[in-house]
Motif scaffolding. Structure first.
Motif, PDB file in Angstrom:
ATOM      1  N   VAL A   1      66.400  21.647  57.678  1.00 51.45           N
ATOM      2  CA  VAL A   1      65.513  22.814  57.576  1.00 51.45           C
ATOM      3  C   VAL A   1      64.060  22.360  57.526  1.00 51.45           C
ATOM      4  O   VAL A   1      63.186  22.976  58.157  1.00 51.45           O
ATOM      5  CB  VAL A   1      65.879  23.657  56.333  1.00 51.45           C
ATOM      6  N   ALA A   2      63.772  21.276  56.808  1.00 50.09           N
ATOM      7  CA  ALA A   2      62.400  20.756  56.771  1.00 50.09           C
ATOM      8  C   ALA A   2      61.967  20.282  58.153  1.00 50.09           C
ATOM      9  O   ALA A   2      60.824  20.508  58.565  1.00 50.09           O
ATOM     10  CB  ALA A   2      62.304  19.615  55.754  1.00 50.09           C
ATOM     11  N   SER A   3      62.868  19.639  58.886  1.00 48.10           N
ATOM     12  CA  SER A   3      62.541  19.177  60.242  1.00 48.10           C
ATOM     13  C   SER A   3      62.237  20.344  61.163  1.00 48.10           C
ATOM     14  O   SER A   3      61.265  20.328  61.924  1.00 48.10           O
ATOM     15  CB  SER A   3      63.703  18.354  60.807  1.00 48.10           C
ATOM     16  N   ALA A   4      63.087  21.386  61.095  1.00 45.21           N
ATOM     17  CA  ALA A   4      62.884  22.555  61.944  1.00 45.21           C
ATOM     18  C   ALA A   4      61.599  23.283  61.566  1.00 45.21           C
ATOM     19  O   ALA A   4      60.853  23.756  62.440  1.00 45.21           O
ATOM     20  CB  ALA A   4      64.083  23.496  61.827  1.00 45.21           C
ATOM     21  N   SER A   5      61.310  23.381  60.277  1.00 46.96           N
ATOM     22  CA  SER A   5      60.100  24.084  59.831  1.00 46.96           C
ATOM     23  C   SER A   5      58.840  23.358  60.263  1.00 46.96           C
ATOM     24  O   SER A   5      57.818  23.979  60.563  1.00 46.96           O
ATOM     25  CB  SER A   5      60.116  24.233  58.300  1.00 46.96           C
ATOM     26  N   ALA A   6      58.899  22.028  60.300  1.00 46.57           N
ATOM     27  CA  ALA A   6      57.728  21.243  60.688  1.00 46.57           C
ATOM     28  C   ALA A   6      57.476  21.298  62.192  1.00 46.57           C
ATOM     29  O   ALA A   6      56.329  21.239  62.640  1.00 46.57           O
ATOM     30  CB  ALA A   6      57.904  19.799  60.241  1.00 46.57           C
ATOM     31  N   SER A   7      58.552  21.438  62.973  1.00 47.50           N
ATOM     32  CA  SER A   7      58.402  21.384  64.429  1.00 47.50           C
ATOM     33  C   SER A   7      58.182  22.750  65.062  1.00 47.50           C
ATOM     34  O   SER A   7      57.840  22.848  66.229  1.00 47.50           O
ATOM     35  CB  SER A   7      59.640  20.727  65.056  1.00 47.50           C
ATOM     36  N   ARG A   8      58.405  23.828  64.284  1.00 47.65           N
ATOM     37  CA  ARG A   8      58.250  25.176  64.832  1.00 47.65           C
ATOM     38  C   ARG A   8      57.319  25.991  63.948  1.00 47.65           C
ATOM     39  O   ARG A   8      57.612  26.198  62.779  1.00 47.65           O
ATOM     40  CB  ARG A   8      59.609  25.883  64.906  1.00 47.65           C
ATOM     41  N   LYS A   9      56.243  26.427  64.500  1.00 49.88           N
ATOM     42  CA  LYS A   9      55.299  27.260  63.761  1.00 49.88           C
ATOM     43  C   LYS A   9      55.666  28.727  63.975  1.00 49.88           C
ATOM     44  O   LYS A   9      55.487  29.278  65.054  1.00 49.88           O
ATOM     45  CB  LYS A   9      53.868  26.983  64.222  1.00 49.88           C
ATOM     46  N   ARG A  10      56.229  29.346  62.961  1.00 48.02           N
ATOM     47  CA  ARG A  10      56.699  30.718  63.050  1.00 48.02           C
ATOM     48  C   ARG A  10      56.168  31.521  61.864  1.00 48.02           C
ATOM     49  O   ARG A  10      55.766  30.976  60.849  1.00 48.02           O
ATOM     50  CB  ARG A  10      58.238  30.763  63.018  1.00 48.02           C
ATOM     51  N   LYS A  11      56.191  32.830  62.001  1.00 48.61           N
ATOM     52  CA  LYS A  11      55.860  33.690  60.876  1.00 48.61           C
ATOM     53  C   LYS A  11      56.883  33.470  59.767  1.00 48.61           C
ATOM     54  O   LYS A  11      58.086  33.411  60.015  1.00 48.61           O
ATOM     55  CB  LYS A  11      55.862  35.150  61.312  1.00 48.61           C
ATOM     56  N   LEU A  12      56.392  33.378  58.537  1.00 51.36           N
ATOM     57  CA  LEU A  12      57.274  33.074  57.415  1.00 51.36           C
ATOM     58  C   LEU A  12      58.366  34.130  57.265  1.00 51.36           C
ATOM     59  O   LEU A  12      59.545  33.792  57.067  1.00 51.36           O
ATOM     60  CB  LEU A  12      56.455  32.973  56.125  1.00 51.36           C
ATOM     61  N   SER A  13      58.008  35.388  57.361  1.00 49.59           N
ATOM     62  CA  SER A  13      58.991  36.453  57.166  1.00 49.59           C
ATOM     63  C   SER A  13      60.104  36.384  58.201  1.00 49.59           C
ATOM     64  O   SER A  13      61.288  36.570  57.881  1.00 49.59           O
ATOM     65  CB  SER A  13      58.308  37.821  57.218  1.00 49.59           C
ATOM     66  N   ILE A  14      59.731  36.094  59.457  1.00 49.77           N
ATOM     67  CA  ILE A  14      60.727  36.008  60.524  1.00 49.77           C
ATOM     68  C   ILE A  14      61.612  34.790  60.326  1.00 49.77           C
ATOM     69  O   ILE A  14      62.829  34.841  60.519  1.00 49.77           O
ATOM     70  CB  ILE A  14      60.038  35.982  61.902  1.00 49.77           C
ATOM     71  N   THR A  15      61.021  33.660  59.915  1.00 49.95           N
ATOM     72  CA  THR A  15      61.794  32.441  59.696  1.00 49.95           C
ATOM     73  C   THR A  15      62.806  32.620  58.573  1.00 49.95           C
ATOM     74  O   THR A  15      63.959  32.198  58.683  1.00 49.95           O
ATOM     75  CB  THR A  15      60.853  31.272  59.365  1.00 49.95           C
ATOM     76  N   VAL A  16      62.379  33.259  57.487  1.00 54.51           N
ATOM     77  CA  VAL A  16      63.288  33.503  56.365  1.00 54.51           C
ATOM     78  C   VAL A  16      64.399  34.460  56.781  1.00 54.51           C
ATOM     79  O   VAL A  16      65.580  34.241  56.465  1.00 54.51           O
ATOM     80  CB  VAL A  16      62.517  34.059  55.151  1.00 54.51           C
ATOM     81  N   ALA A  17      64.035  35.524  57.490  1.00 58.71           N
ATOM     82  CA  ALA A  17      65.043  36.482  57.949  1.00 58.71           C
ATOM     83  C   ALA A  17      66.038  35.814  58.884  1.00 58.71           C
ATOM     84  O   ALA A  17      67.254  36.053  58.798  1.00 58.71           O
ATOM     85  CB  ALA A  17      64.369  37.657  58.657  1.00 58.71           C
ATOM     86  N   ARG A  18      65.525  34.961  59.756  1.00 58.83           N
ATOM     87  CA  ARG A  18      66.416  34.251  60.673  1.00 58.83           C
ATOM     88  C   ARG A  18      67.381  33.357  59.904  1.00 58.83           C
ATOM     89  O   ARG A  18      68.574  33.286  60.230  1.00 58.83           O
ATOM     90  CB  ARG A  18      65.585  33.413  61.655  1.00 58.83           C
ATOM     91  N   ARG A  19      66.893  32.679  58.879  1.00 65.12           N
ATOM     92  CA  ARG A  19      67.762  31.818  58.094  1.00 65.12           C
ATOM     93  C   ARG A  19      68.839  32.633  57.383  1.00 65.12           C
ATOM     94  O   ARG A  19      70.006  32.226  57.319  1.00 65.12           O
ATOM     95  CB  ARG A  19      66.934  31.019  57.078  1.00 65.12           C
ATOM     96  N   TYR A  20      68.442  33.794  56.871  1.00 62.78           N
ATOM     97  CA  TYR A  20      69.425  34.645  56.195  1.00 62.78           C
ATOM     98  C   TYR A  20      70.526  35.068  57.157  1.00 62.78           C
ATOM     99  O   TYR A  20      71.726  34.927  56.854  1.00 62.78           O
ATOM    100  CB  TYR A  20      68.749  35.885  55.594  1.00 62.78           C
ATOM    101  N   PHE A  21      70.158  35.595  58.304  1.00 64.82           N
ATOM    102  CA  PHE A  21      71.174  36.054  59.238  1.00 64.82           C
ATOM    103  C   PHE A  21      71.980  34.894  59.818  1.00 64.82           C
ATOM    104  O   PHE A  21      73.156  35.061  60.150  1.00 64.82           O
ATOM    105  CB  PHE A  21      70.527  36.880  60.352  1.00 64.82           C
ATOM    106  N   ARG A  22      71.342  33.724  59.918  1.00 62.19           N
ATOM    107  CA  ARG A  22      72.068  32.534  60.376  1.00 62.19           C
ATOM    108  C   ARG A  22      73.245  32.223  59.451  1.00 62.19           C
ATOM    109  O   ARG A  22      74.306  31.781  59.893  1.00 62.19           O
ATOM    110  CB  ARG A  22      71.092  31.339  60.415  1.00 62.19           C
ATOM    111  N   LEU A  23      73.059  32.461  58.167  1.00 62.16           N
ATOM    112  CA  LEU A  23      74.124  32.242  57.192  1.00 62.16           C
ATOM    113  C   LEU A  23      75.004  33.481  57.025  1.00 62.16           C
ATOM    114  O   LEU A  23      76.228  33.381  56.910  1.00 62.16           O
ATOM    115  CB  LEU A  23      73.527  31.858  55.836  1.00 62.16           C
ATOM    116  N   ALA A  24      74.388  34.657  56.998  1.00 60.06           N
ATOM    117  CA  ALA A  24      75.098  35.878  56.613  1.00 60.06           C
ATOM    118  C   ALA A  24      76.081  36.364  57.671  1.00 60.06           C
ATOM    119  O   ALA A  24      77.171  36.851  57.322  1.00 60.06           O
ATOM    120  CB  ALA A  24      74.083  36.985  56.299  1.00 60.06           C
ATOM    121  N   LEU A  25      75.733  36.265  58.949  1.00 60.13           N
ATOM    122  CA  LEU A  25      76.632  36.781  59.975  1.00 60.13           C
ATOM    123  C   LEU A  25      77.949  36.008  60.020  1.00 60.13           C
ATOM    124  O   LEU A  25      79.031  36.623  59.994  1.00 60.13           O
ATOM    125  CB  LEU A  25      75.926  36.788  61.336  1.00 60.13           C
ATOM    126  N   PRO A  26      77.920  34.665  60.076  1.00 62.37           N
ATOM    127  CA  PRO A  26      79.199  33.942  60.001  1.00 62.37           C
ATOM    128  C   PRO A  26      79.913  34.139  58.666  1.00 62.37           C
ATOM    129  O   PRO A  26      81.144  34.217  58.622  1.00 62.37           O
ATOM    130  CB  PRO A  26      78.780  32.482  60.199  1.00 62.37           C
TER     131      PRO A  26
END
Length: 393
Positions: free
Chosen positions: A75-100
């Motif tokens: 997660v630290a590697s991905a966060s450092a290499s991709r500059k994204r809006k914090l809210s979208i990144t957090v939401a993406r992480r949630y759904f990445r875990l929640a859907l499966p």
């Protein structure tokens, strides 16, 4: 298990390590269900093999610590290499875990419903704690609430009686969000200092599992700075093997009682976390260990690890339990046969879950992410300052 994405192919060995850890968790739960004397969590007097380095092959507590350190690193590697809006990144992480997670809860509900008459017989035949960590048929929720439990409640309550492995989802989300936020707002030496302070604070508060995320992020910082040279890898690897093989109650069994956070063998606490950090370090920095972890069988298990992690326990509760009642309890050969069948079916189910649920979740969220940020498939912006689409190239 971690549900992490691997953006850099140079870290293939981490997939292999994740595959090994997931197989260890699967064996841990099989023995918990059908041979509890091998598992210290299920027996006050476990077999002697549990206190030897061989125990690392089915030490679920250590494997979970490895998952958490890996998540912190990736997660630290991905966060450092991709500059994204914090809210979208957090939401993406949630759904990445929640859907499966929600899908696995639906699968668990379905299997428990289909095998409703089996569980009481199994619990009567196996009078140890692990088989009680599941809802009886008369207390099963409806399908909608089962999905809601996997997709929402486990992230609040940190437990599930439909699929007990989902207790890690809350820790995964909170640890990941902490790393994402730190990467977004803090940089340089201040980030390293903050990660160290948070790791120490989590240990002091009795939650070393969160220290594992900070330690994984620190390993990423060291790797980015070129400081993971591989020096001392052999000694660190041996340390990780020995300490990672300690199971719950090991300190008490050798007459060395310590507070729970620092107790020898306490699952995914201080010593397991420290050993997991050492294991991840060796997987990154040691060429021989990295090569071994990159072999095809472990890479395949790494690819399906999240799916395997999510589906194997519902299968053990249901189909595995039926197999045990039919022939698995008759002798060692029958139990070994059941183990091979149960692990094989779990791996096949984990693969199917990966290609049907997990990988489509990753690709779907990636497409949505690019759309929200105005990026093309290659990661470049597709909109100019005026908002008009640019031509390719």
């Amino acid at each position: 298990m971690s549900g992490s994405e691997m953006p850099q192919p140079r870290f293939r060995s981490l997939d292999g390590l994740r595959g090994f850890a997931c197989l260890s968790v699967t064996l841990f739960h099989f023995f918990s269900a059908f041979q509890p004397r091998l598992i210290s969590e299920q027996s006050v007097a476990p077999y002697w093999i549990s206190d030897t380095p061989l125990g690392i092959f089915y030490n679920g507590g250590f494997a979970v610590a490895v998952f958490f350190v890996l998540s912190g690193f990736v997660v630290a590697s991905a966060s450092a290499s991709r500059k994204r809006k914090l809210s979208i990144t957090v939401a993406r992480r949630y759904f990445r875990l929640a859907l499966p997670s929600a899908a696995s809860a639906v699968i668990a509900w379905s299997l428990l419903t289909l095998t409703a008459g089996t569980l009481p017989d199994v619990q009567a035949a196996l009078t140890h704690p692990w088989m009680t960590f599941v809802l009886a048929h008369d207390r099963l929720p409806n399908l909608f609430n089962a999905a809601l439990e996997g997709g929402l409640y486990v992230f609040v309550e940190g437990s599930s009686l439909l699929n007990n492995v989902l207790w890690t989802m809350k820790i995964e989300l909170l640890g990941s969000v902490a790393i994402i936020a730190i990467s977004a707002f803090v940089s340089g030496k201040a980030r390293i200092t903050l990660l160290i302070l948070l790791a120490v604070a989590a240990c002091a508060l009795g939650r070393p599992e969160y220290s594992a995320f900070m330690a994984g992020a620190l390993l990423r910082e060291c790797h980015a700075a070129g400081r993971l040279t591989g020096s001392g890898s052999l000694a660190i690897f041996l340390f990780a093997i020995v300490v990672g093989s300690w199971t719950k109650g090991f300190g008490d069994r050798i007459g060395l009682s310590l507070p729970m956070t620092f107790a020898l063998g306490e699952p995914h606490k201080f010593w397991h976390t420290l050993a997991a950090v050492g294991m991840v370090y060796c997987a990154i920095a040691s060429v021989p260990i990295s090569r071994f972890l990159s072999i095809r069988p472990l890479m395949f298990l790494g690819r399906i690890s999240f799916g395997l992690y999510l589906v194997h326990v519902p299968l053990l509760y249901s189909l595995g339990a039926i197999g045990y009642l039919q022939f698995g309890h008759e002798g060692p050969l029958e139990l070994m046969t059941l183990a091979v069948l149960a692990i094989s079916v779990s791996i096949i189910a984990g693969y199917l879950f990966t290609v049907i649920v997990d990988e489509p979740t990753i690709s779907g969220l990636a497409k949505l992410d690019r759309l929200l940020h105005g990026l093309g498939p290659d990661g470049r912006h597709t909109r100019g300052r005026t908002g008009n689409l640019k031509t390719p190239g």
